[in-house]
Design a protein around this motif. Sequence first.
Motif, PDB file in Angstrom:
ATOM      1  N   SER A 495      26.395 -14.626 -56.027  1.00 10.17           N
ATOM      2  CA  SER A 495      25.110 -15.132 -56.492  1.00 10.17           C
ATOM      3  C   SER A 495      24.031 -14.827 -55.469  1.00 10.17           C
ATOM      4  N   ILE A 496      22.842 -14.471 -55.967  1.00 16.58           N
ATOM      5  CA  ILE A 496      21.707 -14.198 -55.088  1.00 16.58           C
ATOM      6  C   ILE A 496      20.617 -15.239 -55.281  1.00 16.58           C
ATOM      7  N   VAL A 497      20.936 -16.322 -55.972  1.00 19.84           N
ATOM      8  CA  VAL A 497      19.991 -17.433 -56.142  1.00 19.84           C
ATOM      9  C   VAL A 497      20.548 -18.656 -55.446  1.00 19.84           C
ATOM     10  N   LYS A 498      19.682 -19.531 -55.001  1.00 18.53           N
ATOM     11  CA  LYS A 498      20.125 -20.689 -54.243  1.00 18.53           C
ATOM     12  C   LYS A 498      20.940 -21.647 -55.090  1.00 18.53           C
ATOM     13  N   LEU A 499      20.502 -21.894 -56.305  1.00 22.21           N
ATOM     14  CA  LEU A 499      21.215 -22.824 -57.180  1.00 22.21           C
ATOM     15  C   LEU A 499      22.010 -22.023 -58.197  1.00 22.21           C
ATOM     16  N   GLU A 500      23.259 -21.773 -57.890  1.00 22.88           N
ATOM     17  CA  GLU A 500      24.111 -21.003 -58.789  1.00 22.88           C
ATOM     18  C   GLU A 500      24.482 -21.865 -59.987  1.00 22.88           C
ATOM     19  N   GLN A 501      24.234 -21.351 -61.179  1.00 23.91           N
ATOM     20  CA  GLN A 501      24.500 -22.134 -62.394  1.00 23.91           C
ATOM     21  C   GLN A 501      25.992 -22.357 -62.592  1.00 23.91           C
ATOM     22  N   ALA A 502      26.798 -21.313 -62.427  1.00 29.37           N
ATOM     23  CA  ALA A 502      28.249 -21.426 -62.592  1.00 29.37           C
ATOM     24  C   ALA A 502      28.894 -20.232 -61.911  1.00 29.37           C
ATOM     25  N   PRO A 503      30.044 -20.448 -61.268  1.00 30.43           N
ATOM     26  CA  PRO A 503      30.710 -19.313 -60.600  1.00 30.43           C
ATOM     27  C   PRO A 503      31.366 -18.382 -61.616  1.00 30.43           C
ATOM     28  N   VAL A 504      31.537 -17.138 -61.206  1.00 28.42           N
ATOM     29  CA  VAL A 504      32.248 -16.163 -62.044  1.00 28.42           C
ATOM     30  C   VAL A 504      33.725 -16.513 -62.048  1.00 28.42           C
ATOM     31  N   ASN A 505      34.320 -16.602 -63.223  1.00 24.58           N
ATOM     32  CA  ASN A 505      35.744 -16.931 -63.317  1.00 24.58           C
ATOM     33  C   ASN A 505      36.571 -15.868 -64.024  1.00 24.58           C
ATOM     34  N   GLY A 506      35.967 -14.755 -64.353  1.00 22.60           N
ATOM     35  CA  GLY A 506      36.713 -13.680 -64.999  1.00 22.60           C
ATOM     36  C   GLY A 506      35.866 -12.430 -65.141  1.00 22.60           C
ATOM     37  N   VAL A 507      36.493 -11.268 -65.053  1.00 19.09           N
ATOM     38  CA  VAL A 507      35.790  -9.991 -65.162  1.00 19.09           C
ATOM     39  C   VAL A 507      36.607  -9.057 -66.042  1.00 19.09           C
ATOM     40  N   SER A 508      35.941  -8.396 -66.960  1.00 16.90           N
ATOM     41  CA  SER A 508      36.572  -7.350 -67.778  1.00 16.90           C
ATOM     42  C   SER A 508      35.683  -6.120 -67.752  1.00 16.90           C
ATOM     43  N   VAL A 521      39.836  -3.201 -69.955  1.00 17.34           N
ATOM     44  CA  VAL A 521      40.653  -3.514 -68.789  1.00 17.34           C
ATOM     45  C   VAL A 521      40.286  -4.907 -68.289  1.00 17.34           C
ATOM     46  N   LEU A 522      41.272  -5.771 -68.143  1.00 17.94           N
ATOM     47  CA  LEU A 522      41.063  -7.113 -67.616  1.00 17.94           C
ATOM     48  C   LEU A 522      41.409  -7.108 -66.131  1.00 17.94           C
ATOM     49  N   LEU A 523      40.453  -7.499 -65.295  1.00 18.72           N
ATOM     50  CA  LEU A 523      40.651  -7.476 -63.848  1.00 18.72           C
ATOM     51  C   LEU A 523      41.214  -8.810 -63.372  1.00 18.72           C
ATOM     52  N   LYS A 524      41.994  -8.746 -62.304  1.00 19.09           N
ATOM     53  CA  LYS A 524      42.628  -9.926 -61.730  1.00 19.09           C
ATOM     54  C   LYS A 524      41.877 -10.376 -60.487  1.00 19.09           C
ATOM     55  N   GLY A 525      41.655 -11.708 -60.386  1.00 22.89           N
ATOM     56  CA  GLY A 525      40.968 -12.237 -59.227  1.00 22.89           C
ATOM     57  C   GLY A 525      41.837 -12.187 -57.980  1.00 22.89           C
ATOM     58  N   ILE A 526      41.365 -11.532 -56.938  1.00 26.06           N
ATOM     59  CA  ILE A 526      42.085 -11.416 -55.675  1.00 26.06           C
ATOM     60  C   ILE A 526      41.652 -12.517 -54.715  1.00 26.06           C
ATOM     61  N   GLU A 527      40.369 -12.778 -54.674  1.00 29.05           N
ATOM     62  CA  GLU A 527      39.788 -13.856 -53.896  1.00 29.05           C
ATOM     63  C   GLU A 527      38.451 -14.185 -54.553  1.00 29.05           C
ATOM     64  N   PRO A 528      37.805 -15.284 -54.191  1.00 32.06           N
ATOM     65  CA  PRO A 528      36.521 -15.610 -54.816  1.00 32.06           C
ATOM     66  C   PRO A 528      35.518 -14.460 -54.720  1.00 32.06           C
ATOM     67  N   GLY A 529      35.045 -14.011 -55.877  1.00 33.42           N
ATOM     68  CA  GLY A 529      34.057 -12.944 -55.920  1.00 33.42           C
ATOM     69  C   GLY A 529      34.627 -11.548 -55.911  1.00 33.42           C
ATOM     70  N   ARG A 530      35.965 -11.377 -55.958  1.00 29.21           N
ATOM     71  CA  ARG A 530      36.578 -10.039 -55.916  1.00 29.21           C
ATOM     72  C   ARG A 530      37.643  -9.936 -56.989  1.00 29.21           C
ATOM     73  N   TYR A 531      37.550  -8.869 -57.807  1.00 28.15           N
ATOM     74  CA  TYR A 531      38.468  -8.672 -58.928  1.00 28.15           C
ATOM     75  C   TYR A 531      38.931  -7.212 -58.927  1.00 28.15           C
ATOM     76  N   GLU A 532      40.219  -7.003 -59.239  1.00 26.70           N
ATOM     77  CA  GLU A 532      40.788  -5.662 -59.193  1.00 26.70           C
ATOM     78  C   GLU A 532      41.712  -5.426 -60.373  1.00 26.70           C
ATOM     79  N   ALA A 533      41.904  -4.144 -60.694  1.00 31.85           N
ATOM     80  CA  ALA A 533      42.888  -3.725 -61.698  1.00 31.85           C
ATOM     81  C   ALA A 533      43.216  -2.265 -61.449  1.00 31.85           C
ATOM     82  N   GLU A 534      44.438  -1.875 -61.805  1.00 30.75           N
ATOM     83  CA  GLU A 534      44.867  -0.483 -61.657  1.00 30.75           C
ATOM     84  C   GLU A 534      44.968   0.175 -63.023  1.00 30.75           C
TER      85      GLU A 534
END
Length: 625
Positions: A495-508, A521-534
């Motif tokens: 997030s680049i705003v001070k008051l984040e409305q909601a954290p990201v909980n999934g990425v596709s 492709v559904l990416l897997k969360g590795i750590e907060p803010g980082r998602y990966e897939a092969e």
Amino acid sequence: MTRGWLRVGSRVTAILLAAFVVLLFGASPAWAHGGLERSDPPNGGVVAIGRSALTLWFTEPIAESASTFELQTSNGVRVDVTASVSDTDGGGIVRIGTQPLAKATYLLNWKVFSTEDGHSTSGSLLFGAGTRPGAVASAAADAPDPPGLILRWLDLSAIMLAIGALAVSGRVFDSMGEIGNTLRRRALVIGALAVCVAVVTGAITPFLLTQRGGSSLGLWFDATWATLTGTPWGHLWLAREIAIVIAAAALVRATRPGGAGGRVQIAAVALAAVVCLEAWAGHASTLPSRSALAALASASHLVAAGVWAGGLTVLAICLIPVMRHHPDLRGRILASAWRAFSPMAAIATVVLLATGLYEAGRHIPDLRSVASTVYGGAVAGKVALIAVALTLAVINTLLVNPRLAARVGRFLGRPVGWPPVSLRRFTIVVATEILVLVIAVGAASVLTSVPTAREIATATRQTVLHTATVDGLFVTFEQLPAGPDQSRLIVRARSIVKLEQAPVNGVSVTLAAPSGTTTDVLLKGIEPGRYEAEIARPATGAWKATVALQRDGLPAAVTQVGWTVSAASSDGARPLEIVTSGLAVLLLAAMLGTVGLTLRRKTETVRPTSLIPEFALRGNRGSRS
């Protein structure tokens, strides 16, 4: 005489064994070929507190049983880790599991063994959890360790000496008549001793490569055996060792009175197998294309070096003592043995230069790599040494070929009977040439003990990072190679705003191929803010990726990026490779043309002597009729 040589050889072998044992326990080599391509986290990077997974990408498949990974804090506190290598990733990706990391600076020391070319490399990775480290660790050791380099130099020298002994034991000593039989046996003894040294160095090499600091001898032997029996390089090395043992047995039997027979041919075939296996287990096997041709060039290069350097050394050992003790035989020896060796050495030199040019073009991407890599510097040093050795070889050739020396003298405007140096200094020139060639073999040992310039260029190749800002989120998208047929998608969001409305909980990600087909492709969360897939490696062409970031109670934040997948440059010929390959072809063509012209002239000079009596006979018959 033969028993004396064998007795000395047995003592030398025992000393080598003792010295190698000291080297084995004293230090570990860094024959670095399977280099670290990248890591997560990167060297000097930062991960979130609580991170429990680390990933290392290597340029070649890794043997898990012969590799070690140690993690510790900056204070020296060791952290237990588990490492796994998956065959589905091509064997080059190491996943390291650890307990959730507390806030601290960590150092990951790694040592891996490549299953393709049988070399190990080591390095360190410094990163922080919740804090940025104050320095960056050395990613890998680029220079070879002295024990490994010495072992490799002895191994190559022994193989070349054995090849040289077989090369001169035929036509060269046949030209000397009866005295050649005694010298031939001495040459075979030298070849047998050299092959025995190669057996020892070949047996020690796997243990030196898989040495594991702090492990017991039992684990060390187990790791070495697993490497030999469970990796492609291990299979090639076992076959090479079997072939060397066969060559040694055949040459030892050939040194006995009346024992030569077909055993010399058996030894020659076994050594040919050794050379081919040696070539295929080296750098050629790591090339992405035309690796068979590169292996053939490498094998021819080793044979040519053996004929020239090994043959010259054997001749010097056998003939120079005779020339000193029997000055009356000096002229006969120069006129027969050395002159018979000159054409053989000349052909070997041309093959050596041609194959060396071709190999340099395959393993050096550009001229800048000559100055920026250890491999390039070793190539430059070897070229300089070969140039000096060639100059000395030309001087020797002129000394043993007066007619050729007279032609060169006329061309240079020298008086009749001009020699390049005094004939009394012939042995000094030969000894100097051998010394230069020995140093050149040392340069070749460096070349086979460090990563090629092409491998370094591949490992340090940068990837494109795509960025976008959407709905108060800063998003990065990256596509990385992850093995021979795999790629990895990495999406980071913060997030680049001070008051984040909601954290990201999934990425596709929806991938649109150049052909128009799409893949979700559904990416897997590795750590907060980082998602990966092969995924499978993308085909060449223009691609589009639609990244959707999911947040509770909010619509998905969607952004689109595009990138172009180009054909792998390593599969195609670079300008330097085209130039060096062209020069290699020209050299070989010139050599074949010269040999063919020489044989044709010899045939033409012999033909009239056999036809004149026949024509005379026909003329006499016609006059009688």
